[in-house]
Motif scaffolding. Structure first.
Motif, short mmCIF file in Angstrom:
data_model
loop_
_atom_site.label_atom_id
_atom_site.label_comp_id
_atom_site.label_asym_id
_atom_site.label_seq_id
_atom_site.Cartn_x
_atom_site.Cartn_y
_atom_site.Cartn_z
N GLU A 1 -6.32 -8.35 1.27
CA GLU A 1 -5.80 -7.54 0.18
C GLU A 1 -5.91 -8.30 -1.14
N GLY A 2 -6.22 -7.54 -2.18
CA GLY A 2 -6.24 -8.12 -3.52
C GLY A 2 -7.50 -8.90 -3.86
N GLY B 1 -10.35 -7.62 -4.33
CA GLY B 1 -11.14 -6.82 -5.28
C GLY B 1 -12.09 -5.83 -4.62
N LYS B 2 -11.78 -5.42 -3.40
CA LYS B 2 -12.69 -4.47 -2.72
C LYS B 2 -12.77 -3.14 -3.49
N SER B 3 -11.59 -2.54 -3.74
CA SER B 3 -11.60 -1.24 -4.45
C SER B 3 -12.29 -1.40 -5.81
N THR B 4 -11.98 -2.48 -6.51
CA THR B 4 -12.56 -2.72 -7.84
C THR B 4 -14.08 -2.77 -7.77
N ARG C 1 -4.78 7.18 9.22
CA ARG C 1 -4.54 6.09 8.25
C ARG C 1 -3.07 6.10 7.80
N ARG D 1 -11.61 5.41 13.69
CA ARG D 1 -13.02 4.99 13.56
C ARG D 1 -13.94 5.93 14.34
N ARG E 1 -14.12 -1.69 4.18
CA ARG E 1 -13.62 -2.18 5.47
C ARG E 1 -14.25 -1.43 6.65
N THR F 1 -10.80 -5.19 11.83
CA THR F 1 -10.00 -5.12 13.07
C THR F 1 -9.93 -6.50 13.73
N TYR G 1 -7.54 -8.53 11.25
CA TYR G 1 -6.11 -8.15 11.16
C TYR G 1 -5.45 -8.02 12.53
N GLN G 2 -6.09 -7.23 13.44
CA GLN G 2 -5.45 -7.04 14.74
C GLN G 2 -5.70 -8.27 15.63
N ARG H 1 -0.01 -5.89 -9.22
CA ARG H 1 -0.37 -4.48 -9.23
C ARG H 1 0.83 -3.61 -8.84
N PHE I 1 1.03 -3.60 5.77
CA PHE I 1 0.28 -4.84 5.89
C PHE I 1 0.64 -5.81 4.77
N GLU I 2 0.81 -5.25 3.58
CA GLU I 2 1.02 -6.13 2.42
C GLU I 2 2.37 -6.85 2.50
N ARG J 1 -13.03 -16.00 -8.62
CA ARG J 1 -13.49 -16.21 -9.99
C ARG J 1 -13.30 -14.94 -10.83
N1 Z5A Z 1 -6.76 -2.47 8.44
C1 Z5A Z 1 -6.56 -3.05 9.66
O1 Z5A Z 1 -5.50 -3.63 9.92
N2 Z5A Z 1 -7.55 -2.98 10.58
C2 Z5A Z 1 -8.72 -2.35 10.36
O2 Z5A Z 1 -9.58 -2.30 11.23
C3 Z5A Z 1 -8.90 -1.75 9.06
C4 Z5A Z 1 -7.91 -1.84 8.14
C5 Z5A Z 1 -10.20 -1.04 8.76
C6 Z5A Z 1 -6.02 -0.82 4.42
O3 Z5A Z 1 -5.27 -0.75 3.29
C7 Z5A Z 1 -5.23 -1.66 5.38
O4 Z5A Z 1 -5.65 -1.36 6.71
C8 Z5A Z 1 -5.50 -3.11 5.16
C9 Z5A Z 1 -5.88 -3.67 6.51
C10 Z5A Z 1 -5.67 -2.55 7.44
N3 Z5A Z 1 -4.38 -3.85 4.77
N4 Z5A Z 1 -3.70 -3.69 3.83
N5 Z5A Z 1 -2.98 -3.59 2.99
P1 Z5A Z 1 -5.87 -0.63 1.85
O5 Z5A Z 1 -7.24 -0.04 1.90
O6 Z5A Z 1 -4.84 0.10 1.03
O7 Z5A Z 1 -5.77 -2.12 1.41
P2 Z5A Z 1 -6.86 -3.11 0.99
O8 Z5A Z 1 -8.14 -2.74 1.69
O9 Z5A Z 1 -6.41 -4.49 1.24
O10 Z5A Z 1 -7.01 -2.83 -0.55
P3 Z5A Z 1 -6.17 -3.48 -1.70
O11 Z5A Z 1 -4.86 -3.99 -1.24
O12 Z5A Z 1 -6.12 -2.45 -2.77
O13 Z5A Z 1 -7.04 -4.71 -2.16
P4 Z5A Z 1 -8.46 -4.70 -2.84
O14 Z5A Z 1 -9.05 -3.34 -2.83
O15 Z5A Z 1 -9.26 -5.78 -2.24
O16 Z5A Z 1 -8.13 -5.15 -4.33
P5 Z5A Z 1 -8.27 -4.31 -5.69
O17 Z5A Z 1 -7.32 -3.18 -5.69
O18 Z5A Z 1 -9.67 -4.07 -6.03
O19 Z5A Z 1 -7.73 -5.44 -6.69
C11 Z5A Z 1 -6.38 -5.85 -6.68
C12 Z5A Z 1 -5.97 -6.25 -8.13
O20 Z5A Z 1 -6.68 -7.42 -8.50
C13 Z5A Z 1 -6.30 -5.18 -9.16
O21 Z5A Z 1 -5.28 -5.15 -10.10
C14 Z5A Z 1 -7.62 -5.68 -9.77
O22 Z5A Z 1 -7.77 -5.27 -11.11
C15 Z5A Z 1 -7.44 -7.18 -9.68
N6 Z5A Z 1 -8.72 -7.91 -9.52
C16 Z5A Z 1 -9.77 -7.58 -8.74
N7 Z5A Z 1 -10.75 -8.50 -8.85
C17 Z5A Z 1 -10.29 -9.45 -9.70
C18 Z5A Z 1 -10.86 -10.67 -10.21
N8 Z5A Z 1 -12.07 -11.12 -9.83
N9 Z5A Z 1 -10.11 -11.39 -11.05
C19 Z5A Z 1 -8.87 -10.98 -11.42
N10 Z5A Z 1 -8.27 -9.82 -11.00
C20 Z5A Z 1 -8.99 -9.08 -10.14
#
Ligand code: Z5A
Length: 208
Positions: free
Chosen positions: A12-13, A15-18, A50, A74, A96, A101, A104-105, A149, A155-156, A188
């Motif tokens: 998490e965090g 930057g996948k969504s970004t 989900r 899946r 993802r 899996t 995490y699992q 954020r 999970f978080e 970075r």
């Molecule tokens: N899960 C599982 O357990 N088993 C499985 O098989 C699968 C999934 C497929 C999906 O939730 C959850 O399902 C996941 C594992 C579980 N766990 N959780 N939570 P999700 O899709 O909601 O969560 P996520 O995949 O972890 O997404 P996320 O939490 O949103 O993280 P992210 O997409 O990687 O990050 P982001 O939203 O792009 O960025 C986070 C913040 O950081 C945002 O404010 C950005 O502007 C900032 N950011 C991004 N990149 C940078 C850089 N380079 N510098 C500074 N700031 C940045």
């Protein structure tokens, strides 16, 4: 034209969504028809599953039940969206997939990796990603970004060690399958991360 499955992975965090949009644009700029999706989810049924997996409910979700729900989602996603897209020559970019899996699992929850491998064989019948991009940061950096954020799901709210174990599994899988995995240092600034992502996509496309 043969379809390809590209997956984006990481804690998490990272930057996948970004970066999903950025990768999608790079592929489209190269003239590739790309279907963007995510796991768990990607179809109406899989999105309902989900919600069951991510929502904090009153009743505890046993680890094995969580694993089976993820593979159930899946299965729907593969049969109803991913395989049909690939069969029509479309590329699929998925936020993802099964590596999550294992991380995490398997790593996080401690379920035996052999059980995950058996389910993977059963559900995917040999289908694996063609390219997996792992956005990697030390755990604390990703969690700090999530805190800034705001908002947490099941999970978080896990402890630091959970994510450390998940990261170890990701990195070890990347080491074991260097022909499929590319690891990008996502700690970075975003512009540098995206420079690397652009190079990864260019290199991948240059092989066609
Ligand atoms: N899960 C599982 O357990 N088993 C499985 O098989 C699968 C999934 C497929 C999906 O939730 C959850 O399902 C996941 C594992 C579980 N766990 N959780 N939570 P999700 O899709 O909601 O969560 P996520 O995949 O972890 O997404 P996320 O939490 O949103 O993280 P992210 O997409 O990687 O990050 P982001 O939203 O792009 O960025 C986070 C913040 O950081 C945002 O404010 C950005 O502007 C900032 N950011 C991004 N990149 C940078 C850089 N380079 N510098 C500074 N700031 C940045």
């Amino acid at each position: 034209m043969i379809g390809r499955l590209i997956t984006l992975e990481g804690l998490e965090g990272v930057g996948k969504s970004t970066n999903m949009d950025f990768i999608q644009r790079k592929l489209q700029d190269a003239g590739i028809d790309v279907d963007v999706t995510r796991e768990p989810g990607g179809t109406p049924l899989a999105e309902k599953i989900r919600d069951l997996v991510l929502d904090t409910a009153d009743e505890p979700l046993p680890d094995l039940c969580e694993l089976l729900l993820i593979f159930a989602a899946r299965s729907a996603h593969l049969e109803n969206r991913i395989r049909p897209a690939l069969d029509h020559g479309r590329w699929v970019l998925c936020d993802r997939f099964t590596d999550a899996t294992y991380a995490y699992q398997g790593g996080g929850r401690g379920l035996p990796l052999e059980i995950i491998a058996s389910l993977e064989d059963l559900i995917q019948s040999g289908l694996r990603p063609d390219l997996t991009i792992l956005l990697d940061t030390p755990v604390e950096i990703g969690l700090q970004r999530i805190r800034e954020r705001g908002g947490t799901d099941r999970f978080e709210s896990q402890r630091l060690e959970f994510f450390q174990r998940a990261r170890e599994v990701y990195l070890s899988r990347a080491q074991q399958e260097p022909e499929r995995y590319v690891v990008v240092d996502a700690s970075r600034p975003l512009a540098q991360v995206q420079d690397d992502l652009a190079k990864v996509i260019e290199l991948y496309l240059s092989n066609f």
